[in-house]
Motif scaffolding. Sequence first.
Motif, short mmCIF file in Angstrom:
data_model
loop_
_atom_site.label_atom_id
_atom_site.label_comp_id
_atom_site.label_asym_id
_atom_site.label_seq_id
_atom_site.Cartn_x
_atom_site.Cartn_y
_atom_site.Cartn_z
N ALA A 171 0.84 -1.19 0.00
CA ALA A 171 0.00 0.00 0.00
C ALA A 171 0.87 1.24 0.00
N ALA A 172 0.60 2.13 -0.93
CA ALA A 172 1.32 3.40 -1.01
C ALA A 172 0.50 4.50 -0.35
N SER A 173 1.19 5.40 0.31
CA SER A 173 0.52 6.56 0.91
C SER A 173 1.44 7.77 0.80
N GLY A 174 0.88 8.93 1.08
CA GLY A 174 1.67 10.15 0.98
C GLY A 174 1.47 10.78 -0.39
N ASP A 175 2.56 11.23 -0.99
CA ASP A 175 2.51 11.95 -2.28
C ASP A 175 2.44 10.97 -3.44
N THR A 176 1.32 10.25 -3.56
CA THR A 176 1.23 9.22 -4.59
C THR A 176 1.18 9.83 -6.00
N ILE A 177 0.98 11.12 -6.10
CA ILE A 177 1.05 11.78 -7.41
C ILE A 177 2.46 11.65 -7.99
N CYS A 178 3.44 11.37 -7.13
CA CYS A 178 4.83 11.23 -7.56
C CYS A 178 5.14 9.86 -8.17
N ILE A 179 4.17 8.96 -8.19
CA ILE A 179 4.40 7.58 -8.63
C ILE A 179 3.86 7.36 -10.03
N ASN A 213 8.37 -1.57 -4.84
CA ASN A 213 9.01 -0.39 -5.44
C ASN A 213 7.96 0.52 -6.05
N ALA A 214 8.16 1.81 -5.87
CA ALA A 214 7.36 2.80 -6.57
C ALA A 214 8.31 3.63 -7.43
N ASP A 215 8.01 3.70 -8.70
CA ASP A 215 8.87 4.40 -9.65
C ASP A 215 8.43 5.86 -9.75
N GLY A 216 9.37 6.76 -9.47
CA GLY A 216 9.03 8.17 -9.50
C GLY A 216 9.34 8.84 -10.82
N ARG A 217 9.66 8.07 -11.84
CA ARG A 217 10.05 8.64 -13.13
C ARG A 217 8.85 8.85 -14.05
N PHE A 218 8.77 10.00 -14.64
CA PHE A 218 7.84 10.30 -15.71
C PHE A 218 8.70 10.78 -16.86
N ASN A 219 8.79 9.99 -17.92
CA ASN A 219 9.70 10.29 -19.03
C ASN A 219 11.13 10.47 -18.52
N GLY A 220 11.52 9.64 -17.56
CA GLY A 220 12.90 9.60 -17.12
C GLY A 220 13.23 10.43 -15.90
N SER A 221 12.32 11.31 -15.48
CA SER A 221 12.64 12.17 -14.35
C SER A 221 11.43 12.34 -13.43
N PRO A 222 11.66 12.67 -12.17
CA PRO A 222 10.53 12.94 -11.27
C PRO A 222 9.80 14.22 -11.67
N LYS A 223 8.56 14.35 -11.19
CA LYS A 223 7.76 15.54 -11.46
C LYS A 223 8.19 16.66 -10.52
N ARG A 224 9.27 17.32 -10.85
CA ARG A 224 9.80 18.34 -9.95
C ARG A 224 8.84 19.50 -9.79
N ASN A 225 8.03 19.77 -10.82
CA ASN A 225 7.07 20.87 -10.71
C ASN A 225 5.92 20.53 -9.76
N ASP A 269 13.24 6.48 -6.99
CA ASP A 269 12.72 5.18 -6.53
C ASP A 269 12.37 5.23 -5.06
N TYR A 270 11.20 4.72 -4.74
CA TYR A 270 10.78 4.55 -3.36
C TYR A 270 10.76 3.04 -3.08
N TRP A 271 11.14 2.67 -1.85
CA TRP A 271 11.22 1.25 -1.51
C TRP A 271 10.48 0.96 -0.21
N GLY A 272 9.87 -0.22 -0.17
CA GLY A 272 9.31 -0.70 1.08
C GLY A 272 10.40 -1.35 1.92
N GLN A 273 10.02 -1.82 3.09
CA GLN A 273 10.99 -2.37 4.03
C GLN A 273 11.37 -3.81 3.70
N GLY A 274 10.61 -4.44 2.83
CA GLY A 274 10.90 -5.82 2.44
C GLY A 274 10.13 -6.82 3.27
N THR A 275 9.76 -7.92 2.62
CA THR A 275 9.06 -8.99 3.33
C THR A 275 9.66 -10.33 2.88
#
Length: 127
Positions: free
Chosen positions: A23-31, A96-108, A115-121
């Motif tokens: 489950a992702a939370s927070g700024d999910t617009i970045c994913i 993993n949540a990929d923060g890339r949009f056309n290769g880069s994060p949405k800085r605007n 890359d965002y990572w969970g703690q692992g299971t």
Amino acid sequence: QVQLVESGGGLVQAGGSLRLSCAASGDTICISAMGWYRQVPGKERELVARITKGGNTHHSNSVAGRFTISRDNAKDTIYLQMNSLKPEDTAVYYCNADGRFNGSPKRNHGCYVYDYWGQGTQVTVSS
């Protein structure tokens, strides 16, 4: 920031099934996409499966036909259904949540992480 919380790992016999959730939370617009990676000691982390927000999926050759990735956009959650498990599937599984949009994060939009990572299971498959 994005937080990823995984659940569903455990011990299972060969041939059995497990279902992982993330489950992702927070700024999910970045994913842009989410996925599962796995790692065993002494080896590099490897991609298991990936799914975009539009639902396009990719499964690695080693799990194709046995594992299925899916997502619930309303809950910002992805799942990995793992069937016909083998001892070689034993590993720590990372969301993993990929923060890339056309290769880069949405800085605007205030997104700066690639890359965002969970703690692992841990998933352990006994023979």
